[in-house]
Scaffold this motif. Sequence first.
Motif, PDB file in Angstrom:
ATOM      1  N   LYS A 167       1.016  24.537  -7.331  1.00  0.00           N
ATOM      2  CA  LYS A 167       0.513  24.588  -8.695  1.00  0.00           C
ATOM      3  C   LYS A 167       1.383  25.566  -9.475  1.00  0.00           C
ATOM      4  CE  LYS A 167      -4.021  24.138 -10.499  1.00  0.00           C
ATOM      5  NZ  LYS A 167      -5.299  24.729 -10.900  1.00  0.00           N
ATOM      6  N   LEU A 168       1.898  25.092 -10.611  1.00  0.00           N
ATOM      7  CA  LEU A 168       2.806  25.910 -11.404  1.00  0.00           C
ATOM      8  C   LEU A 168       2.016  26.917 -12.243  1.00  0.00           C
ATOM      9  CD1 LEU A 168       5.706  26.433 -12.406  1.00  0.00           C
ATOM     10  CD2 LEU A 168       5.298  24.730 -14.174  1.00  0.00           C
ATOM     11  N   HIS A 169       2.266  28.203 -12.009  1.00  0.00           N
ATOM     12  CA  HIS A 169       1.573  29.230 -12.776  1.00  0.00           C
ATOM     13  C   HIS A 169       2.470  29.911 -13.796  1.00  0.00           C
ATOM     14  CE1 HIS A 169      -2.122  28.834 -10.676  1.00  0.00           C
ATOM     15  NE2 HIS A 169      -1.628  29.195  -9.510  1.00  0.00           N
ATOM     16  N   ALA A 170       3.783  29.989 -13.524  1.00  0.00           N
ATOM     17  CA  ALA A 170       4.692  30.648 -14.460  1.00  0.00           C
ATOM     18  C   ALA A 170       6.104  30.181 -14.193  1.00  0.00           C
ATOM     19  CB  ALA A 170       4.606  32.166 -14.323  1.00  0.00           C
ATOM     20  N   TYR A 171       6.929  30.196 -15.260  1.00  0.00           N
ATOM     21  CA  TYR A 171       8.343  29.888 -15.082  1.00  0.00           C
ATOM     22  C   TYR A 171       9.095  30.526 -16.230  1.00  0.00           C
ATOM     23  CZ  TYR A 171       8.069  26.465 -18.845  1.00  0.00           C
ATOM     24  OH  TYR A 171       7.894  25.883 -20.061  1.00  0.00           O
ATOM     25  N   ASP A 172      10.422  30.605 -16.097  1.00  0.00           N
ATOM     26  CA  ASP A 172      11.240  31.100 -17.211  1.00  0.00           C
ATOM     27  C   ASP A 172      12.486  30.232 -17.347  1.00  0.00           C
ATOM     28  OD1 ASP A 172      12.733  34.015 -15.533  1.00  0.00           O
ATOM     29  OD2 ASP A 172      12.991  31.871 -15.220  1.00  0.00           O
ATOM     30  N   GLN A 173      13.390  30.631 -18.231  1.00  0.00           N
ATOM     31  CA  GLN A 173      14.549  29.771 -18.540  1.00  0.00           C
ATOM     32  C   GLN A 173      15.504  29.659 -17.349  1.00  0.00           C
ATOM     33  OE1 GLN A 173      14.022  32.796 -19.617  1.00  0.00           O
ATOM     34  NE2 GLN A 173      15.862  33.815 -20.370  1.00  0.00           N
ATOM     35  N   HIS A 174      15.396  30.578 -16.371  1.00  0.00           N
ATOM     36  CA  HIS A 174      16.245  30.471 -15.191  1.00  0.00           C
ATOM     37  C   HIS A 174      15.631  29.539 -14.166  1.00  0.00           C
ATOM     38  CE1 HIS A 174      18.405  33.851 -16.779  1.00  0.00           C
ATOM     39  NE2 HIS A 174      17.328  34.575 -16.786  1.00  0.00           N
ATOM     40  N   LEU A 175      14.409  29.072 -14.442  1.00  0.00           N
ATOM     41  CA  LEU A 175      13.607  28.302 -13.496  1.00  0.00           C
ATOM     42  C   LEU A 175      13.128  29.163 -12.335  1.00  0.00           C
ATOM     43  CD1 LEU A 175      13.708  25.909 -15.126  1.00  0.00           C
ATOM     44  CD2 LEU A 175      15.003  24.701 -13.379  1.00  0.00           C
ATOM     45  N   ASN A 176      13.120  30.503 -12.510  1.00  0.00           N
ATOM     46  CA  ASN A 176      12.285  31.319 -11.643  1.00  0.00           C
ATOM     47  C   ASN A 176      10.868  30.792 -11.833  1.00  0.00           C
ATOM     48  OD1 ASN A 176      14.395  33.146 -10.967  1.00  0.00           O
ATOM     49  ND2 ASN A 176      13.967  34.373 -12.783  1.00  0.00           N
ATOM     50  N   MET A 177      10.065  30.746 -10.751  1.00  0.00           N
ATOM     51  CA  MET A 177       8.717  30.191 -10.868  1.00  0.00           C
ATOM     52  C   MET A 177       7.738  30.962 -10.009  1.00  0.00           C
ATOM     53  SD  MET A 177       9.223  26.100 -10.750  1.00  0.00           S
ATOM     54  CE  MET A 177      10.615  25.966  -9.702  1.00  0.00           C
ATOM     55  N   ILE A 178       6.482  30.895 -10.415  1.00  0.00           N
ATOM     56  CA  ILE A 178       5.415  31.336  -9.528  1.00  0.00           C
ATOM     57  C   ILE A 178       4.533  30.119  -9.266  1.00  0.00           C
ATOM     58  CG2 ILE A 178       3.338  32.735  -9.302  1.00  0.00           C
ATOM     59  CD1 ILE A 178       4.722  34.973 -10.632  1.00  0.00           C
ATOM     60  N   LEU A 179       4.350  29.812  -7.977  1.00  0.00           N
ATOM     61  CA  LEU A 179       3.550  28.665  -7.579  1.00  0.00           C
ATOM     62  C   LEU A 179       2.368  29.134  -6.752  1.00  0.00           C
ATOM     63  CD1 LEU A 179       6.381  26.265  -6.375  1.00  0.00           C
ATOM     64  CD2 LEU A 179       5.266  26.258  -8.576  1.00  0.00           C
ATOM     65  N   GLY A 180       1.243  28.413  -6.868  1.00  0.00           N
ATOM     66  CA  GLY A 180       0.059  28.727  -6.081  1.00  0.00           C
ATOM     67  C   GLY A 180      -0.238  27.605  -5.103  1.00  0.00           C
ATOM     68  N   ASP A 181      -0.859  27.966  -3.948  1.00  0.00           N
ATOM     69  CA  ASP A 181      -1.216  26.979  -2.910  1.00  0.00           C
ATOM     70  C   ASP A 181      -0.031  26.085  -2.586  1.00  0.00           C
ATOM     71  OD1 ASP A 181      -4.422  26.796  -4.394  1.00  0.00           O
ATOM     72  OD2 ASP A 181      -3.854  27.772  -2.517  1.00  0.00           O
ATOM     73  N   VAL A 182       1.037  26.693  -2.128  1.00  0.00           N
ATOM     74  CA  VAL A 182       2.313  25.993  -1.972  1.00  0.00           C
ATOM     75  C   VAL A 182       2.472  25.454  -0.565  1.00  0.00           C
ATOM     76  CG1 VAL A 182       4.761  26.207  -2.384  1.00  0.00           C
ATOM     77  CG2 VAL A 182       3.226  27.827  -3.403  1.00  0.00           C
ATOM     78  N   GLU A 183       2.995  24.225  -0.473  1.00  0.00           N
ATOM     79  CA  GLU A 183       3.450  23.721   0.803  1.00  0.00           C
ATOM     80  C   GLU A 183       4.965  23.622   0.760  1.00  0.00           C
ATOM     81  OE1 GLU A 183       2.841  19.618   1.640  1.00  0.00           O
ATOM     82  OE2 GLU A 183       2.707  19.914   3.801  1.00  0.00           O
ATOM     83  N   GLU A 184       5.648  24.235   1.748  1.00  0.00           N
ATOM     84  CA  GLU A 184       7.097  24.152   1.823  1.00  0.00           C
ATOM     85  C   GLU A 184       7.466  23.180   2.936  1.00  0.00           C
ATOM     86  OE1 GLU A 184       9.186  27.256   3.786  1.00  0.00           O
ATOM     87  OE2 GLU A 184      10.951  27.119   2.496  1.00  0.00           O
ATOM     88  N   ILE A 185       8.397  22.269   2.643  1.00  0.00           N
ATOM     89  CA  ILE A 185       8.874  21.328   3.662  1.00  0.00           C
ATOM     90  C   ILE A 185      10.363  21.554   3.832  1.00  0.00           C
ATOM     91  CG2 ILE A 185       9.096  18.913   4.312  1.00  0.00           C
ATOM     92  CD1 ILE A 185       6.815  18.371   2.254  1.00  0.00           C
ATOM     93  N   ILE A 186      10.786  21.901   5.046  1.00  0.00           N
ATOM     94  CA  ILE A 186      12.201  22.084   5.362  1.00  0.00           C
ATOM     95  C   ILE A 186      12.637  20.908   6.224  1.00  0.00           C
ATOM     96  CG2 ILE A 186      13.927  23.652   6.301  1.00  0.00           C
ATOM     97  CD1 ILE A 186      11.739  25.837   6.198  1.00  0.00           C
ATOM     98  N   THR A 187      13.691  20.210   5.806  1.00  0.00           N
ATOM     99  CA  THR A 187      14.168  19.036   6.543  1.00  0.00           C
ATOM    100  C   THR A 187      15.452  19.379   7.273  1.00  0.00           C
ATOM    101  OG1 THR A 187      13.203  17.632   4.853  1.00  0.00           O
ATOM    102  CG2 THR A 187      14.815  16.623   6.316  1.00  0.00           C
ATOM    103  N   THR A 188      15.494  19.096   8.594  1.00  0.00           N
ATOM    104  CA  THR A 188      16.711  19.316   9.369  1.00  0.00           C
ATOM    105  C   THR A 188      17.074  18.027  10.080  1.00  0.00           C
ATOM    106  OG1 THR A 188      15.320  20.146  11.163  1.00  0.00           O
ATOM    107  CG2 THR A 188      16.394  21.775   9.779  1.00  0.00           C
ATOM    108  N   VAL A 189      18.383  17.803  10.258  1.00  0.00           N
ATOM    109  CA  VAL A 189      18.847  16.618  10.980  1.00  0.00           C
ATOM    110  C   VAL A 189      19.616  17.080  12.196  1.00  0.00           C
ATOM    111  CG1 VAL A 189      20.172  14.506  10.840  1.00  0.00           C
ATOM    112  CG2 VAL A 189      19.048  15.376   8.802  1.00  0.00           C
ATOM    113  N   GLU A 190      19.099  16.710  13.366  1.00  0.00           N
ATOM    114  CA  GLU A 190      19.827  17.015  14.595  1.00  0.00           C
ATOM    115  C   GLU A 190      20.501  15.754  15.097  1.00  0.00           C
ATOM    116  OE1 GLU A 190      16.350  20.059  15.951  1.00  0.00           O
ATOM    117  OE2 GLU A 190      17.194  18.710  17.449  1.00  0.00           O
ATOM    118  N   ILE A 191      21.706  15.921  15.651  1.00  0.00           N
ATOM    119  CA  ILE A 191      22.412  14.766  16.212  1.00  0.00           C
ATOM    120  C   ILE A 191      22.450  14.919  17.726  1.00  0.00           C
ATOM    121  CG2 ILE A 191      24.566  13.473  16.226  1.00  0.00           C
ATOM    122  CD1 ILE A 191      25.051  14.317  13.422  1.00  0.00           C
TER     123      ILE A 191
END
Lengths: 93, 97
Positions: B37-61
């Motif tokens: 949920k977006l709570h704050a941002y500025d012109q640099h696109l610094n942001m404060i988010l609430g209840d965040v889910e982060e997804i990191i994708t990796t590819v192994e060969i």
Amino acid sequence: MLFFSYFKELVGKEVTVELKNDLAMRGILHSVDQYLNIKLENTRVVDQDKYPHMSSVRNCFIRGSVVRYVQLPPDGVDIDILHDATRREARGG
Amino acid sequence: MASEEESTVKEPLDLIRLSLDERIYVKLRSDRELRGKLHAYDQHLNMILGDVEEIITTVEIDDETYEEIVRTTRRTVPFLFVRGDGVILVSPPLRTA
């Protein structure tokens, strides 16, 4: 200046700073500047086994540009104040 | 009429303003994505988010079969500041199948 003011409100609270090199440090926010450089006190590395080289560091200065995330206390600042400040800042830009 | 300034969409940052207090999807560098949920941002696109889910994708060969194994790592953070220089795009949340 929005986030500079926000972080000034958080001085004294515990935060976790995650850097772009994946190192994460938890500590008390001591100070911040206009570049969002951060000074942390009483620091502890989050994954000590993975990053042992910083385990004895208790106070550090972190350059703002190397920060990826800062995990914040949810009760730090009132959310409505954040929303209003953001609308004001966006309008001025 | 009420202040016209606030509801006029003139530039891309105004589009983000429409998403304040709404859930958004953020694509970051290093194959990371955020939904929160977006709570704050500025012109640099610094942001404060609430209840965040982060997804990191990796590819192994695989060494032998050379097949690509796509892994995703997820974690949730209640309240997060995101530095703008890592942001690639901001959007309303995509509905994944």
